[in-house]
Design an enzyme around this catalytic site. Structure first.
Site, PDB file in Angstrom:
ATOM      1  N   SER A  25       0.793  -1.234   0.000  1.00  0.00           N
ATOM      2  CA  SER A  25       0.000   0.000   0.000  1.00  0.00           C
ATOM      3  C   SER A  25       0.821   1.277   0.000  1.00  0.00           C
ATOM      4  CB  SER A  25      -0.919   0.036   1.221  1.00  0.00           C
ATOM      5  OG  SER A  25      -1.890  -0.961   1.132  1.00  0.00           O
ATOM      6  N   LYS A  49       0.411   3.541  -2.854  1.00  0.00           N
ATOM      7  CA  LYS A  49      -0.759   4.414  -3.008  1.00  0.00           C
ATOM      8  C   LYS A  49      -0.384   5.890  -2.993  1.00  0.00           C
ATOM      9  CE  LYS A  49      -3.833   0.863  -1.227  1.00  0.00           C
ATOM     10  NZ  LYS A  49      -4.376   0.178  -0.035  1.00  0.00           N
ATOM     11  N   TYR A  96      -3.820  -2.361 -10.183  1.00  0.00           N
ATOM     12  CA  TYR A  96      -3.740  -2.241  -8.717  1.00  0.00           C
ATOM     13  C   TYR A  96      -2.841  -3.338  -8.125  1.00  0.00           C
ATOM     14  CZ  TYR A  96      -5.135  -2.202  -3.827  1.00  0.00           C
ATOM     15  OH  TYR A  96      -5.128  -2.180  -2.456  1.00  0.00           O
ATOM     16  N   TYR A 156      -3.981   3.328   7.794  1.00  0.00           N
ATOM     17  CA  TYR A 156      -5.278   2.654   7.991  1.00  0.00           C
ATOM     18  C   TYR A 156      -6.048   3.373   9.106  1.00  0.00           C
ATOM     19  CZ  TYR A 156      -2.655  -0.675   5.238  1.00  0.00           C
ATOM     20  OH  TYR A 156      -1.875  -1.254   4.280  1.00  0.00           O
ATOM     21  N   VAL A 170       1.151  -3.624   4.021  1.00  0.00           N
ATOM     22  CA  VAL A 170       1.118  -4.895   4.750  1.00  0.00           C
ATOM     23  C   VAL A 170       2.368  -5.739   4.534  1.00  0.00           C
ATOM     24  CG1 VAL A 170      -1.392  -5.136   4.940  1.00  0.00           C
ATOM     25  CG2 VAL A 170      -0.210  -6.042   2.931  1.00  0.00           C
TER      26      VAL A 170
END
Lengths: 319, 319, 319, 319
Positions: free
Chosen positions: D78, D81, D203, D255, D273
């Site tokens: 992530s 992102k 993605y 998160y 992660v």
């Protein structure tokens, strides 16, 4: 100990036909003012005229009463969830209830929220998520699920012409992003065992079946006659299971309006976004109404009205 | 048109007593293994021995059958919500339904979540929030609400000794922070009209009433007998309203286990955290079971079992 | 290793005053078109003219710059939550964080939902629920909480006249059903230790304090100056704790618009429904803006605009 | 007006290396006791030894400091992102924010709940749903999105060897039922414009990139240096946009632990992660830590500890 009549108003054959006519007249007067909306997420559903109305009553004595468009086939959509539940219980038995619950959802009919809270176990078999799990169970137990469901429908109704509406099936397959989402979400919790697309294809198949009001009323007569189908003579399911399917219809059969339905109609019922609603009067008869304009919960607006009037005029109700 | 017997197993007086004895024996065998927990949020409830069991059946013919502790009064708690709903509907009529809904809650029984989503309109009159609104309606319409409720209970049962358990009433008043929160939250939306503390005091009063299984079974006979009370002969409510109260019990009467109850028991029922459950067999009889250990949803564990066995053995069910 | 200037545009005293004047002019042009709504849940708040605007900047060098109604006291409301958090941390230390979290709420500012999910632990000290727990902590540690808070405010600002607005205090006490609900709900989880009404009375007291923009900017200078208060010279809190209070303001200080504020303003800030917003530029200065019309999240609409313009024109931002 | 040093402890080159060594020693002592869990939803992630630790600091002066496995590539997941958000903003500008929000999610990182409440607009670009919408935007604007992202990564880091981990990419494609669910759910609201599978493939590509701590620290230096990339000399984005991306990292980057991170670390940061976390000290330096065992919110446990210690020992923090 008292054994009062289930037919409290002592209705005759003549009375029933009169009641249907009265309801039809009342419904027609309400066409103009109805605020409901015909399901328009696929063109084939949107094209049904909003002023359509049909109703059929099939008694356990074998009589059938109709008004309006009771002979015109329409898309049964979620009503099929009762039939597939019956088929799945026949093979999986009560183990099915480990994979799907029996409580009202309390949420709009395609909500994902509850699934997340309850780790992929849909609240009941009549919300989309639950029906997709039931479809998965059927895929695990039947070699040709579509043929099995068709055969079930034809034997229950005595109508060999029941089949799929290809246009609706194609449309739902193409635009069903939410169902794809639901199925993959459930799969992520391990509660779908077969190929996701194959499960969805069967699910779209069941929803795309076309039947008329008479067919639909007959198709669930085993639920009013202690598990026995009057058309075929077959014991479709056990007495206990027939009662329990009725119970699930009562508490979960009309999306998140089950409380309202129990209150105003007082019968086990299952609705579909095609505008159909079937209802069960245990030991006496089955009904189906059809009118495509839906209320905001997804149930046929005039269909609900007609059922309410029917139980009011006949005194038939489980309560 | 067929009119099948509501008494499908053709039960005699003798059979019923045998069935109760069998159930009592089965229940006693389950005492040791039961995992339920007696409500312990107030001492007076916690002190009831967990192996208590009582059951009463009152037929519309006037017969009463009992086993176990059917004559011992206990705290009726939420069962009183059926009686107050009836009283409130009597005065406010269907306007009541503008202030409280008729859908299953889908949430634990004292949740505040739904209230926030639905702007202070509780989902149904049988969750705490809904019963508090019903209590508020009663305060607006009765000069002496406590006297009115007591009179209602005494006339329905023919028992002039029904009264409040002072210890329980005091305890609930002192520790009811959640109910204070609920009532003030509803008040913030304008859906309580009277003084919040006065509303809560009446609510605690109704919960603190003590009645035995026979009283409770009798107190709701107007719901199985088309609105008429056999004890007093009074038409307590209309036929339609009696059916509708049954419908609300069916879909909302057992907290968020209504689906399970409909499935396993198949009767309109209302439970309380004191361990009592009343059930209605329309046109035939009323039941009350009592066993204080509760399942995780707040319903009597062995009470639910007893009702399930009763409907299984008698064949009595609305489905 | 590089040590770039915190004053990136090399701002002089003159520049700052010009910037405030420019902002004031821009804000005045926006008065007519502003869609925000002055808080109207109590009359005393609703009576403030919606076209009010004031702004004050207090640098760590001791300079103060103002425009508009910067000297007019207004109801500080939730801004007081920063001061009470500081007081509570001073006595309870990091144990406070066992009773209140530090995460953004993601929900409207007086929601009860999260409390239920998280068993009475409010998400952060700046939502009402969290501030009520902080108030409870203060009640446990200070003999005269109101006097302690007043003294804190007066010492931070050098203004001995700061006090309570009696009308607002009375109004909030009378109409605060939601806060009563919140406090009782938290109490039901055991996360309030003192008498609920006493806790609420202190909470209403802190919200009802009246201060002007200069007072408010000065009152939080210890947060930009490593815990030291320039007015009194006192080390109000540790360097680490000052940073952490800033962090909580950044992520939780503006109800559920903290992401938007960080994005558009880029400074730790705390707002109140009286229309005030204070902000911290670490090591450099403090600001307070005041304009009573609020956006739908409860933050001052033109106050937010003014802060956005200020950080844009000065280049001051923590990012 | 005061301009205090951003380097408050006046750190030298020597100090920084010592601090990293101290942190490394502290982390090693914590290996045995760490309770975190290495992500195991795909085998390639699960196989990383849980006692791995690496850390790199890249100052804007061009210096790089490392300890542990700082040169070993790992799955960035992530963290990517942030890079794709930058690429998407470059083409779509602020219109992007019509399709994705900027508020903390307040929910676990792959929740579908919020999407339903907010009609397919993900709360922020750093939850999976938001990143999938960002991926869709990139597909609409770049002819070869994978090549564009690879080029971006290589130019930011000066490392031409950055590429995809094929095994991870394959695994995520095969098991990504939740992401398929998310993407189809968003598509049902119309907030994905391209083919769902193509969006997901991109993605999965971005998540499957492998980079080491040094690469990752360097890749985001444009966020600490006012939009300018020191490696390539390119102005990657505007000063304002760099600040704003930092703001989104601060409130949404870890998160639903953003509040905790702001409190304990006080820097804009983004985690994955795979166990990596990057952080930005505006005007001064960038960091990356890597340790695969995750806390229950999905952030590297010892990575979070290391960042906390680093900001504590250096005094570097935006607050």
């Amino acid at each position: 100990m008292r054994s009062p009549p289930q037919n409290p108003h002592d209705l005759s054959r003549h009375d029933l036909q009169d009641i249907l006519k009265t309801i039809h007249a009342e419904v027609r007067e309400r066409f103009d003012a109805q605020k409901g909306k015909v399901a328009d997420y696929i063109p084939a559903l949107a094209s049904v005229p909003r002023d359509t109305f049909g109703m059929a009553v099939a008694t356990l004595d074998g009589d059938v009463y109709t008004v309006g468009e009771a002979h015109a086939p329409f898309s049964i959509q979620s009503i099929s969830k009762v039939h597939t539940l019956t088929l799945a219980l026949d093979k999986a038995g009560d183990d099915l209830w480990k994979r799907v619950g029996r409580e009202p959802s309390g949420d709009p009919f395609n909500s994902l929220i509850q699934l997340e809270h309850e780790a992929g176990i849909p609240r009941n078999p009549f919300i989309n998520a639950g029906a997709i799990v039931v479809a998965d169970v059927i895929l695990s137990h039947y070699d040709d699920p579509e043929a099995a469901l068709l055969q079930f429908m034809r034997e229950r109704t005595g109508n060999p012409d029941i089949g799929r509406d290809d246009e609706i099936w194609e449309s739902e397959r193409k635009s069903g992003y939410r169902n794809v989402a639901l199925a993959n979400f459930i799969r992520s919790f391990g509660n779908i065992k077969n190929d996701v697309q194959a499960v969805l294809d069967f699910y779209y198949f069941q929803c795309a079946l076309k039947m008329n009001c008479i067919d639909l009323a007959r198709s669930l007569q085993f639920l009013s006659d202690r598990g026995k189908c009057p058309s075929s003579g077959a014991q479709v399911t056990s007495i206990e299971r027939a009662k329990r399917i009725n119970a699930v219809m009562m508490t979960c059969g009309t999306y998140d309006a089950a409380g309202e339905f129990a209150f105003h109609v007082g019968l086990p019922a299952k609705s579909g976004v095609g505008g159909g609603i079937v209802a069960v009067v245990p030991h006496v008869l089955n009904l189906c109404v059809w009118s495509p304009a839906l209320d905001e919960k997804g149930n046929s607006l005039l269909g609900g009205y007609a059922l309410h009037r029917f139980t009011r005029m006949t005194g038939l109700s489980v309560f």
